[in-house]
Design a protein around this motif. Sequence first.
Motif, PDB file in Angstrom:
ATOM      1  N   ARG A  33       0.843  -1.209   0.000  1.00 41.99           N
ATOM      2  CA  ARG A  33       0.000   0.000   0.000  1.00 41.99           C
ATOM      3  C   ARG A  33       0.871   1.249   0.000  1.00 41.99           C
ATOM      4  O   ARG A  33       0.565   2.235  -0.662  1.00 41.99           O
ATOM      5  N   ARG A  34       1.975   1.221   0.732  1.00 41.98           N
ATOM      6  CA  ARG A  34       2.884   2.362   0.784  1.00 41.98           C
ATOM      7  C   ARG A  34       3.491   2.628  -0.592  1.00 41.98           C
ATOM      8  O   ARG A  34       3.575   3.779  -1.031  1.00 41.98           O
ATOM      9  N   ARG A  35       3.884   1.576  -1.307  1.00 40.66           N
ATOM     10  CA  ARG A  35       4.443   1.754  -2.650  1.00 40.66           C
ATOM     11  C   ARG A  35       3.398   2.316  -3.602  1.00 40.66           C
ATOM     12  O   ARG A  35       3.708   3.152  -4.448  1.00 40.66           O
ATOM     13  N   GLU A  36       2.159   1.853  -3.464  1.00 38.66           N
ATOM     14  CA  GLU A  36       1.089   2.355  -4.320  1.00 38.66           C
ATOM     15  C   GLU A  36       0.829   3.836  -4.061  1.00 38.66           C
ATOM     16  O   GLU A  36       0.640   4.623  -4.991  1.00 38.66           O
ATOM     17  N   MET A  37       0.863   4.235  -2.787  1.00 41.96           N
ATOM     18  CA  MET A  37       0.652   5.638  -2.444  1.00 41.96           C
ATOM     19  C   MET A  37       1.769   6.505  -2.997  1.00 41.96           C
ATOM     20  O   MET A  37       1.520   7.593  -3.524  1.00 41.96           O
ATOM     21  N   LEU A  41       1.645   9.776  -5.990  1.00 42.14           N
ATOM     22  CA  LEU A  41       1.892  11.144  -5.552  1.00 42.14           C
ATOM     23  C   LEU A  41       2.079  12.061  -6.762  1.00 42.14           C
ATOM     24  O   LEU A  41       2.625  11.643  -7.784  1.00 42.14           O
ATOM     25  N   PRO A  42       1.633  13.316  -6.658  1.00 43.15           N
ATOM     26  CA  PRO A  42       1.815  14.236  -7.791  1.00 43.15           C
ATOM     27  C   PRO A  42       3.284  14.455  -8.144  1.00 43.15           C
ATOM     28  O   PRO A  42       3.619  14.688  -9.295  1.00 43.15           O
ATOM     29  N   GLU A  43       4.166  14.373  -7.161  1.00 41.77           N
ATOM     30  CA  GLU A  43       5.586  14.612  -7.412  1.00 41.77           C
ATOM     31  C   GLU A  43       6.230  13.494  -8.219  1.00 41.77           C
ATOM     32  O   GLU A  43       7.351  13.637  -8.690  1.00 41.77           O
ATOM     33  N   SER A  44       5.549  12.363  -8.373  1.00 42.42           N
ATOM     34  CA  SER A  44       6.128  11.280  -9.163  1.00 42.42           C
ATOM     35  C   SER A  44       6.011  11.553 -10.656  1.00 42.42           C
ATOM     36  O   SER A  44       6.687  10.925 -11.453  1.00 42.42           O
TER      37      SER A  44
END
Length: 82
Positions: A33-37, A41-44
């Motif tokens: 879940r952390r990797r998915e979040m 992210l917009p910064e990605s």
Amino acid sequence: MSSMRTILTSTAMIAVLGVGYGMWSVISPGEERRREMIKNLPESNPMRMEETRQRNAMVMQVLKEAAETNDNLARGYGGPAK
């Protein structure tokens, strides 16, 4: 009696810490879940990141110009203070 109170207080504190840690581990997201979040992210997004960099550079430039002037910008649109 004092030693009994100390033992009970210590046991209660350890129990509270254990409950807190248990709640933290249940609430915190898993690795997947952390990797998915992070991926969402917009910064990605490289284009969005570049826009943010440009906006930050413009804000820093305005702050630099404001710091170099003697005008009191808080009282109006510049010019000598009355």
